[in-house]
Each structure stands twice: as C-alpha cells, then as structure tokens.
Design an enzyme around this catalytic site. Sequence first.
Site, PDB file in Angstrom:
ATOM      1  N   HIS A 150     -24.927 -31.030  61.667  1.00 49.28           N
ATOM      2  CA  HIS A 150     -23.593 -30.597  61.254  1.00 49.28           C
ATOM      3  C   HIS A 150     -22.899 -29.910  62.422  1.00 49.28           C
ATOM      4  O   HIS A 150     -23.510 -29.102  63.131  1.00 49.28           O
ATOM      5  CB  HIS A 150     -23.689 -29.634  60.063  1.00 49.28           C
ATOM      6  CG  HIS A 150     -22.375 -29.312  59.431  1.00 49.28           C
ATOM      7  ND1 HIS A 150     -21.542 -30.278  58.906  1.00 49.28           N
ATOM      8  CD2 HIS A 150     -21.734 -28.134  59.230  1.00 49.28           C
ATOM      9  CE1 HIS A 150     -20.457 -29.709  58.407  1.00 49.28           C
ATOM     10  NE2 HIS A 150     -20.543 -28.403  58.606  1.00 49.28           N
ATOM     11  N   ARG A 207     -27.114 -22.328  61.397  1.00 50.51           N
ATOM     12  CA  ARG A 207     -27.100 -21.950  59.983  1.00 50.51           C
ATOM     13  C   ARG A 207     -28.370 -22.415  59.288  1.00 50.51           C
ATOM     14  O   ARG A 207     -29.107 -21.610  58.731  1.00 50.51           O
ATOM     15  CB  ARG A 207     -25.847 -22.540  59.317  1.00 50.51           C
ATOM     16  CG  ARG A 207     -25.629 -22.129  57.892  1.00 50.51           C
ATOM     17  CD  ARG A 207     -24.274 -22.593  57.374  1.00 50.51           C
ATOM     18  NE  ARG A 207     -24.132 -24.039  57.320  1.00 50.51           N
ATOM     19  CZ  ARG A 207     -23.054 -24.674  56.868  1.00 50.51           C
ATOM     20  NH1 ARG A 207     -22.018 -23.967  56.451  1.00 50.51           N
ATOM     21  NH2 ARG A 207     -22.995 -25.989  56.859  1.00 50.51           N
ATOM     22  N   CYS A 228      -0.586  -9.031  41.436  1.00 51.37           N
ATOM     23  CA  CYS A 228      -1.519  -8.376  40.512  1.00 51.37           C
ATOM     24  C   CYS A 228      -2.621  -9.356  40.095  1.00 51.37           C
ATOM     25  O   CYS A 228      -2.632 -10.519  40.503  1.00 51.37           O
ATOM     26  CB  CYS A 228      -0.766  -7.887  39.280  1.00 51.37           C
ATOM     27  SG  CYS A 228       0.719  -6.918  39.650  1.00 51.37           S
ATOM     28  N   LYS A 286     -19.247 -30.419  46.309  1.00 53.06           N
ATOM     29  CA  LYS A 286     -19.760 -29.078  46.015  1.00 53.06           C
ATOM     30  C   LYS A 286     -18.606 -28.169  45.585  1.00 53.06           C
ATOM     31  O   LYS A 286     -17.435 -28.521  45.720  1.00 53.06           O
ATOM     32  CB  LYS A 286     -20.444 -28.501  47.255  1.00 53.06           C
ATOM     33  CG  LYS A 286     -19.525 -28.333  48.460  1.00 53.06           C
ATOM     34  CD  LYS A 286     -20.278 -27.823  49.667  1.00 53.06           C
ATOM     35  CE  LYS A 286     -19.332 -27.679  50.872  1.00 53.06           C
ATOM     36  NZ  LYS A 286     -20.027 -27.125  52.048  1.00 53.06           N
ATOM     37  N   ARG A 309     -20.041 -37.965  56.117  1.00 48.91           N
ATOM     38  CA  ARG A 309     -19.866 -36.956  55.083  1.00 48.91           C
ATOM     39  C   ARG A 309     -18.413 -36.482  55.101  1.00 48.91           C
ATOM     40  O   ARG A 309     -17.914 -36.001  56.116  1.00 48.91           O
ATOM     41  CB  ARG A 309     -20.782 -35.741  55.332  1.00 48.91           C
ATOM     42  CG  ARG A 309     -22.260 -36.063  55.330  1.00 48.91           C
ATOM     43  CD  ARG A 309     -23.096 -34.780  55.402  1.00 48.91           C
ATOM     44  NE  ARG A 309     -22.673 -33.897  56.470  1.00 48.91           N
ATOM     45  CZ  ARG A 309     -23.102 -33.974  57.735  1.00 48.91           C
ATOM     46  NH1 ARG A 309     -23.961 -34.917  58.091  1.00 48.91           N
ATOM     47  NH2 ARG A 309     -22.664 -33.118  58.639  1.00 48.91           N
ATOM     48  N   TYR A 369       2.512  -2.661  41.852  1.00 55.52           N
ATOM     49  CA  TYR A 369       1.627  -1.591  42.305  1.00 55.52           C
ATOM     50  C   TYR A 369       2.011  -1.090  43.692  1.00 55.52           C
ATOM     51  O   TYR A 369       2.317  -1.864  44.595  1.00 55.52           O
ATOM     52  CB  TYR A 369       0.179  -2.089  42.350  1.00 55.52           C
ATOM     53  CG  TYR A 369      -0.458  -2.300  40.999  1.00 55.52           C
ATOM     54  CD1 TYR A 369      -0.680  -1.228  40.134  1.00 55.52           C
ATOM     55  CD2 TYR A 369      -0.859  -3.566  40.595  1.00 55.52           C
ATOM     56  CE1 TYR A 369      -1.281  -1.423  38.895  1.00 55.52           C
ATOM     57  CE2 TYR A 369      -1.458  -3.780  39.365  1.00 55.52           C
ATOM     58  CZ  TYR A 369      -1.670  -2.695  38.517  1.00 55.52           C
ATOM     59  OH  TYR A 369      -2.259  -2.893  37.296  1.00 55.52           O
ATOM     60  N   ASP A 417      -3.129 -10.692  37.154  1.00 54.78           N
ATOM     61  CA  ASP A 417      -2.678 -11.721  36.219  1.00 54.78           C
ATOM     62  C   ASP A 417      -1.207 -12.089  36.356  1.00 54.78           C
ATOM     63  O   ASP A 417      -0.739 -12.977  35.649  1.00 54.78           O
ATOM     64  CB  ASP A 417      -2.918 -11.248  34.782  1.00 54.78           C
ATOM     65  CG  ASP A 417      -4.304 -10.661  34.592  1.00 54.78           C
ATOM     66  OD1 ASP A 417      -5.276 -11.415  34.770  1.00 54.78           O
ATOM     67  OD2 ASP A 417      -4.400  -9.458  34.295  1.00 54.78           O
TER      68      ASP A 417
END
Length: 419
Positions: free
Chosen positions: A181, A152, A334, A55, A243, A287, A336
């Site tokens: 689980h 869950r 930042c 997943k 699993r 920043y 990028d």
Amino acid sequence: MRIESIPVPPTIDCSPPDKDTLVPVTATVDLGAIRHNVRVLRERAEGADLMAIVKADAYGHGAVPVTRVLHDEGVRHFAVARPAEAVELREAGCGDRILVLGAPFPDDLGVYTDYDLDMTVSSADAAEAARRHGRPARPLRVHVKVDTGMGRLGLSPEEAPGVIARLAEAPGVVLAGVWTHFATADEPESAFAQTQLSRFEALLAELDAAAAEIRPEHVHAANTGALLTIGARTHAFPAPLVRTGIALYGLAASAELHARADLRPAMRFTARVTHLQTVDAGTPISYGAQWRAPRRSRIATLGVGYGDGYPRLASGRAAVRIGGEERPVVGTICMDMCMVDLGPPDTPLARSVEVGDEAVLFGPDGPTMYDVASWAETIPYEICCGISPRVPRRYTDASEDRDARLRESSPSSGNFSPL
C-alpha cells in the site's frame, strides 16, 4: 329499562410511521453515479480486475446497496477493514471474494473459514497462525501484506519471501495474494511512491526467481491515488488487482486529483428548515455568542449538526445552498442544528424560504464535499465516512438499462441477491 347504545370509538391507526420522514436530514446516494464511476475506473485499470473497497459502510454510502450495484456491474472482489463488515455482506447474500484488510487476531481465524473470507497476513505470527488453522478441506485464503514504506501493517521486504514460501507449501493455505500500500500516491510525481513501487517489484522478482510453486493468485499495489497519478506500472503484474475505494463514490483525495478522471460524486447531503426568525442587528446566534447579526436578518435553523456528521469545525466558514443561493452558516454548529443567514428580511430569498424547505449541505452542484472538507480542515474521506448512522440513506438509480442487466445476469456470475 332503556339501554343507550354505546358509540364505537373511531379506529386508531397504530401502524408505525415512516421514521425517515421524521428526520430533518437526509443523505441521498446516486447508485447511477457509482455505476458510472466503476466503468471509468475499469477503463483506467486497462484489463486489471477491480477490488472495490467498501469498508466503513462503503465510506458512509451503505455497504450492502453499494456492493450489490458493483456486483451488478461485474465486480467480483471486495475488501473491508474488519471481519464484522465482511460478515454483514455475507449475510446480505454476497458470494464474491471478500478480503479483510486489517490485521487478524490469531485466536479468531474461525470467522475466515466459517464465512469464506480472505485474510491479510501482516506478520510472521499471523502466517504461523494461518498455517495452524487452515485445513485442506477448509483452506484459508491469505493475502500477504508487504510494508514497502507505509509503516502501518506488513512484513518487511526482507522477511516476506521466507514467510510467503512457508505459506505456499502449507496444505491448508491458499496463497491468494501479495500486496502493498502506498503512503504518498495521492501526490502527483511523488518520488517516495516510486521508491515503494520499486521495492515491491524487487520482491516480486525475488519470489519469481526463488521457486516456481510460489505463484499468488493475485498481486495488487494500485489504489485510487496510484491509479490516477502513476498509472499502468502499478498494475503491470501477473493477475493484477486494482484496489479502488474513494473513486467509486466519485471522489479523490483532492479536487485537483479528481480532475484527472470523469468521476461523479454519489452523495448529496441535505437538511430541512425547522425554524425561522427575524432578528435585530447585534443579536447573538448559537453557543458562545461568537456571531452577531450585522443588520436586521432573517435566520433559518436547519435540523442538522455535528451529531449527524456536519463538522463543528466548519462553524463560521461553511455555506449551504438554499432557494437557489449559497448562504453562510452563522454561529457555532450545534449537535443537532445549525443556523443560516438568509439576509435582510425584505430580500426575495428571505421572504420565500419556509419551514420544511431543503438546504444542500454538499452535493455535486455545490457546495461540494471538497468545500466542506476544506472548511473542516480535513479530507473528503472523513466527511463522507462521518455521516452518522442516524441519518437516513435514500437511494436513486437513473440507469435506464439497469433492469435489462439484471435480467441478463448469468447464474454463474455470483449469488448476490439483486436489489
């Protein structure tokens, strides 16, 4: 009248560039490490079949190439979180069993039969929807999820036997699995994990005593954590599956748990230097101006930031490996870019680093993904899953016998197209 010849302009190459070369950051995935890890896990599973969890794009490693490698290694059971992830694998050629772990929407069960997917039944309503949708000619394969303490998804242990019995007698439904689980299996010596396992074992005993026809194709409880902490008891069932997700990629929930198995991290995350500057003492960087150079310093800007999945919370804590040394990331990370202090400009490292040089953000030789997770106050799962889709994935596979295995692959072993 004299006519001057018109010069022919040179041919302009309009072919598209290799876009990956235009990106200053790369995630390199070692498929040979994944091959190694699946063999280690298979040995740990002691004969139980593995269900590979792919997943979230195989935890950021690339679902299609990873699934192909695992198929090549003999894995025939896969699991994803959502139907769209399973459809992607089917359309890429995967013919193996694929379980969708998430709860289904009752009105959307057609995707399960259209794409031959295994469905999780996590409620009585989902079970009834499966009974209505399944047909003997196009049966619906279901895995009943029992909530033994995760809180869950899933049926309670008290409700599950009746639901399972109704599914077992439905002509258009195949009882492909019963599963649970763990919530705390990553914690060695977890008493609660043992309690969950005891609840699950009691349910299986009740099903076994109730009716001979209630025989799921598979039973599965063990995940990576349970395999490494509890061991054989978590897969001591008829036709068990184990699993395994994070361990396939050479990781565990913690470095301490990692040490229990010979796992090889598969991903290496790197960025290139895009700019260099020498700054005076007291110069602010990035920043907020929260970091100022303590002395005259050589600063390298790397073309990577939180837009690529390098966590902003690691600002002021992280380090990278560049030029054979670990150097601190300084200032705020930042979207990028981020900045690295190479030290005083007259040091060998500061003099040698050039634009285009590569820095390792994490990799098997350090810093590790566990380091980055610690700096970002999270777990390694979030770090690898958070690598942005805009980061190119490149694949290596140093397995010397890979081509021989592909040639020897039996036609009956599945129909996943080879790499």
